[in-house]
Scaffold this active site. Sequence first.
Site, PDB file in Angstrom:
ATOM      1  N   GLY A 180       0.806  -1.225   0.000  1.00 34.48           N
ATOM      2  CA  GLY A 180       0.000   0.000   0.000  1.00 34.48           C
ATOM      3  C   GLY A 180       0.832   1.264   0.000  1.00 34.48           C
ATOM      4  N   SER A 181       0.596   2.166  -0.938  1.00 35.80           N
ATOM      5  CA  SER A 181       1.479   3.319  -1.050  1.00 35.80           C
ATOM      6  C   SER A 181       0.953   4.305  -2.087  1.00 35.80           C
ATOM      7  CB  SER A 181       2.887   2.837  -1.434  1.00 35.80           C
ATOM      8  OG  SER A 181       2.793   1.904  -2.490  1.00 35.80           O
ATOM      9  N   ARG A 182       1.853   5.223  -2.510  1.00 38.32           N
ATOM     10  CA  ARG A 182       1.474   6.283  -3.446  1.00 38.32           C
ATOM     11  C   ARG A 182       2.699   6.691  -4.252  1.00 38.32           C
ATOM     12  NH1 ARG A 182      -0.822  12.104  -1.239  1.00 38.32           N
ATOM     13  NH2 ARG A 182       0.286  13.450  -2.702  1.00 38.32           N
TER      14      ARG A 182
END
Length: 221
Positions: free
Chosen positions: A185-187
């Site tokens: 999970g990240s950006r």
Amino acid sequence: MFHKEGQKIIIITFCIVVAAVLAAHYYVNLEWIRFSLQVAALIFLIAILQFFRNPKRRVTRSFDEILAPVDGKVVVIEEVDEPEYFKEKRKQVSIFMSPTNVHVTRYPASGTVTYSKYHPGKYLVAWHPKSSTENERTTVILHTPKFGEIGYRQIAGAMARRIVNYAEEGEQVTQGEDAGFIKFGSRVDLLLPLDCDITVKLNQKVVGARTCIASVRPLDD
């Protein structure tokens, strides 16, 4: 096909799941509990395999387009003051990845790596406004033939605890090739010139190495 960054985790998970299934078979007497534990262990293994998948992407390379570096959803399109490298205004396009997305980072354009730096930091949720400057992150700048210098930033989220970045300064890279991985999970933020045309919209789902994020503005504009 699975990403090399997940090989160790996949092997360890597989061993744990096999041990859990066998332990439940031999030591749990109640059938419904035994079955539930075995199913839960297998679902966990499937989730790990799904997270580290690395689908092959046939890339139509173009110097006139910036492609999505990751799979996910566009959550930010805005002009920002970029203080780390450019020290001027840039168009920022941010892509949020949920744990179900492919987490391979791919080069958004072909060019030369002119800057690559890791920053330790916090683990705010990836959509937090301050995550771009306060979270653990890496910043990579590419010099491209048509856009000049562009940047992308891998940002850890609340669940992400490791960012893998393959970009090395001075290296020639090719659009769509593997540039790294972010775990759980990240950006990713793209930092683009003000005179480019953004070709995506807020909340649009994008596919790494396939969806065009920005294009060169025609000369007659």
